[in-house]
Structure formats: C-alpha cells, structure tokens
Scaffold this active site. Sequence first.
Site, PDB file in Angstrom:
ATOM      1  N   GLY A 106       0.879  -1.165   0.000  1.00 39.32           N
ATOM      2  CA  GLY A 106       0.000   0.000   0.000  1.00 39.32           C
ATOM      3  C   GLY A 106       0.913   1.211   0.000  1.00 39.32           C
ATOM      4  N   GLU A 107       0.717   2.095   0.950  1.00 41.92           N
ATOM      5  CA  GLU A 107       1.596   3.268   1.063  1.00 41.92           C
ATOM      6  C   GLU A 107       2.138   3.285   2.496  1.00 41.92           C
ATOM      7  OE1 GLU A 107       3.130   5.472  -0.907  1.00 41.92           O
ATOM      8  OE2 GLU A 107       3.953   5.998   1.056  1.00 41.92           O
ATOM      9  N   SER A 108       3.440   3.064   2.594  1.00 44.61           N
ATOM     10  CA  SER A 108       4.033   2.899   3.925  1.00 44.61           C
ATOM     11  C   SER A 108       3.878   4.141   4.793  1.00 44.61           C
ATOM     12  CB  SER A 108       5.508   2.520   3.798  1.00 44.61           C
ATOM     13  OG  SER A 108       6.202   3.446   2.994  1.00 44.61           O
ATOM     14  N   CYS A 140       6.208  -5.350   0.164  1.00 40.33           N
ATOM     15  CA  CYS A 140       6.346  -4.002  -0.395  1.00 40.33           C
ATOM     16  C   CYS A 140       6.277  -2.942   0.707  1.00 40.33           C
ATOM     17  CB  CYS A 140       5.328  -3.802  -1.520  1.00 40.33           C
ATOM     18  SG  CYS A 140       5.824  -2.486  -2.633  1.00 40.33           S
ATOM     19  N   ARG A 168      12.868   3.129  -0.085  1.00 40.91           N
ATOM     20  CA  ARG A 168      11.520   3.243  -0.687  1.00 40.91           C
ATOM     21  C   ARG A 168      11.621   3.624  -2.154  1.00 40.91           C
ATOM     22  NH1 ARG A 168       8.537   7.712   1.130  1.00 40.91           N
ATOM     23  NH2 ARG A 168       6.685   6.967   0.050  1.00 40.91           N
ATOM     24  N   ILE A 189       5.524  -3.151  -7.611  1.00 41.58           N
ATOM     25  CA  ILE A 189       4.728  -1.938  -7.813  1.00 41.58           C
ATOM     26  C   ILE A 189       5.335  -0.824  -6.947  1.00 41.58           C
ATOM     27  CG2 ILE A 189       2.430  -0.898  -7.690  1.00 41.58           C
ATOM     28  CD1 ILE A 189       1.332  -3.861  -7.654  1.00 41.58           C
ATOM     29  N   ARG A 190       6.033   0.098  -7.587  1.00 45.12           N
ATOM     30  CA  ARG A 190       6.765   1.165  -6.856  1.00 45.12           C
ATOM     31  C   ARG A 190       7.479   0.561  -5.642  1.00 45.12           C
ATOM     32  NH1 ARG A 190       4.584   6.270  -5.266  1.00 45.12           N
ATOM     33  NH2 ARG A 190       6.539   7.067  -6.064  1.00 45.12           N
ATOM     34  N   HIS A 250       4.740  -8.506  -4.708  1.00 45.16           N
ATOM     35  CA  HIS A 250       3.365  -8.745  -4.239  1.00 45.16           C
ATOM     36  C   HIS A 250       2.858 -10.126  -4.655  1.00 45.16           C
ATOM     37  CE1 HIS A 250       2.138  -4.547  -3.148  1.00 45.16           C
ATOM     38  NE2 HIS A 250       3.107  -4.225  -3.973  1.00 45.16           N
ATOM     39  N   GLU A 267       0.524 -11.740  -3.438  1.00 45.97           N
ATOM     40  CA  GLU A 267      -0.942 -11.822  -3.239  1.00 45.97           C
ATOM     41  C   GLU A 267      -1.726 -11.450  -4.493  1.00 45.97           C
ATOM     42  OE1 GLU A 267       1.003  -9.500  -2.161  1.00 45.97           O
ATOM     43  OE2 GLU A 267       0.029  -7.558  -2.450  1.00 45.97           O
TER      44      GLU A 267
HETATM   45  N1  GLN Z   1       5.956   2.912  -2.657  1.00 39.87           N
HETATM   46  C1  GLN Z   1       5.105   2.406  -1.617  1.00 39.87           C
HETATM   47  C2  GLN Z   1       5.568   2.884  -0.256  1.00 39.87           C
HETATM   48  O1  GLN Z   1       6.508   3.585  -0.141  1.00 39.87           O
HETATM   49  C3  GLN Z   1       5.048   0.911  -1.609  1.00 39.87           C
HETATM   50  C4  GLN Z   1       4.301   0.428  -2.813  1.00 39.87           C
HETATM   51  C5  GLN Z   1       3.565  -0.840  -2.599  1.00 39.87           C
HETATM   52  O2  GLN Z   1       3.372  -1.305  -1.485  1.00 39.87           O
HETATM   53  N2  GLN Z   1       3.124  -1.404  -3.679  1.00 39.87           N
HETATM   54  O3  GLN Z   1       4.986   2.527   0.710  1.00 39.87           O
END
Ligand code: GLN
EC number: 4.3.3.6
Length: 198
Positions: A49-51, A81, A113, A141-142, A177, A179
């Site tokens: 998600g977004e940390s 991630c 990150r 993903i990023r 990921h 999942e």
């Molecule tokens: N770039 C996201 C972060 O810094 C991580 C991306 C992800 O979990 N797919 O949290």
Amino acid sequence: MSAPRIGVLALQGDVREHLGALSAVGADPVTVRNRAELDSVDGLILPGGESTTISYLLDELGLADPLRARLAAGMPAYGACAGMILLASEILDAGSGTRVAVPLGGVDMTVRRNAFGRQVDSFEDYLSVAGFDDPVHAVFIRAPWVERVGADVTVLARAAGHPVAVRQGAVLATSFHPEVTADHRIHALFVAIVTGRA
Ligand code: GLN
C-alpha cells in the site's frame, strides 16, 4: 494442529488479496485494526500500500508501539512491499513531515523506498527464490529494495542486484506482491514459519 490464526493489518493497502491467499493455503485469516485483534493472532501480514499512510495510521490508532513490542517478542510477520519497508530497521527516502515511513524493526536491514525508480515503476519478473524449485512470479509496484542486511538475515531472492526477499528468524519480507498472483508459495512459506514447520 488447527489452522493458525494469521492477521492482516487492515489500515490501508491490499488487504483482501492477502486474506484470500492465506485462506488458499489453509490458514485462518483475520483483519487486524486494533490492539485486541493484534494480541489475538499467531502471526501478522503487513500488506503493500503506502508505507507513509500505514505508519501514520498505526501511530494514530496507538498500534505502532504494541506492534513493535510483539515483533521484538518474536511474533512471526510477513511484509510485502510497503510492509517490507515498515519491517525494516532503517528506511531511506522515508518521506517527510507527517508523510514519513517509520521503521518497526523485525528485520535488521536498510530498505530504500521507491528504489526501482521512474523508468521501471512497476514490472514483473520470474525470480529464483531460495528453497523453491521453480521461479516465483514476482510483481513489483513502486517497490523498495534492500541496501544492507545484518548478519542474521538470509537473502532469498535478488533483482537488479539487490535483495528483494529476505528472512530473519520468523520474519519474512518481499519487495514484490505474491498476493496479486495465483502463486501462493510465499504465503505457504509464511504459514509454515508460523506453525514452526519452516
Ligand atoms: N511505494 C510504496 C511505499 O513507499 C510501496 C508500494 C507498494 O506497497 N506497492 O509505501
């Protein structure tokens, strides 16, 4: 033994996919949003998600310190991630202000990150992972990568020369990921860790 009760931290990110993967490999998955739920689980997945957002919410809900304490006490955990970022002991490019990813510990490692950068923001690969017979379908993903691991950390897979799957004791982390794929072997490994079979 009966199915292990495995929590998925459900503050933000791709929670449902982890619940599905855990069910598919025979665990008893539950969402974790508060202290009582955290205390009830045998192991915990920190989803992607977004940390920075997950960090902020952990703090707001008073869950950051209890979670740190459970990790320090040896609770098995798996971070994917953003979850990998949070399980690190040090985070590079962590953000700033209230949008900052704060490490929880769990794995003695330094994680960067968004490390793969713009050109390859998101990509897929088939990675050989230590202990698995066939390559793992890995979706990035990023994604972060790992820049330093401590002596007690085992690197399970690399991409672009950097560790992207690691394990320290009962804590597992991947930059990618699993999942979102049909390949549940990483989740099966985590369940085996929780039940003491791996
Ligand atoms: N770039 C996201 C972060 O810094 C991580 C991306 C992800 O979990 N797919 O949290």
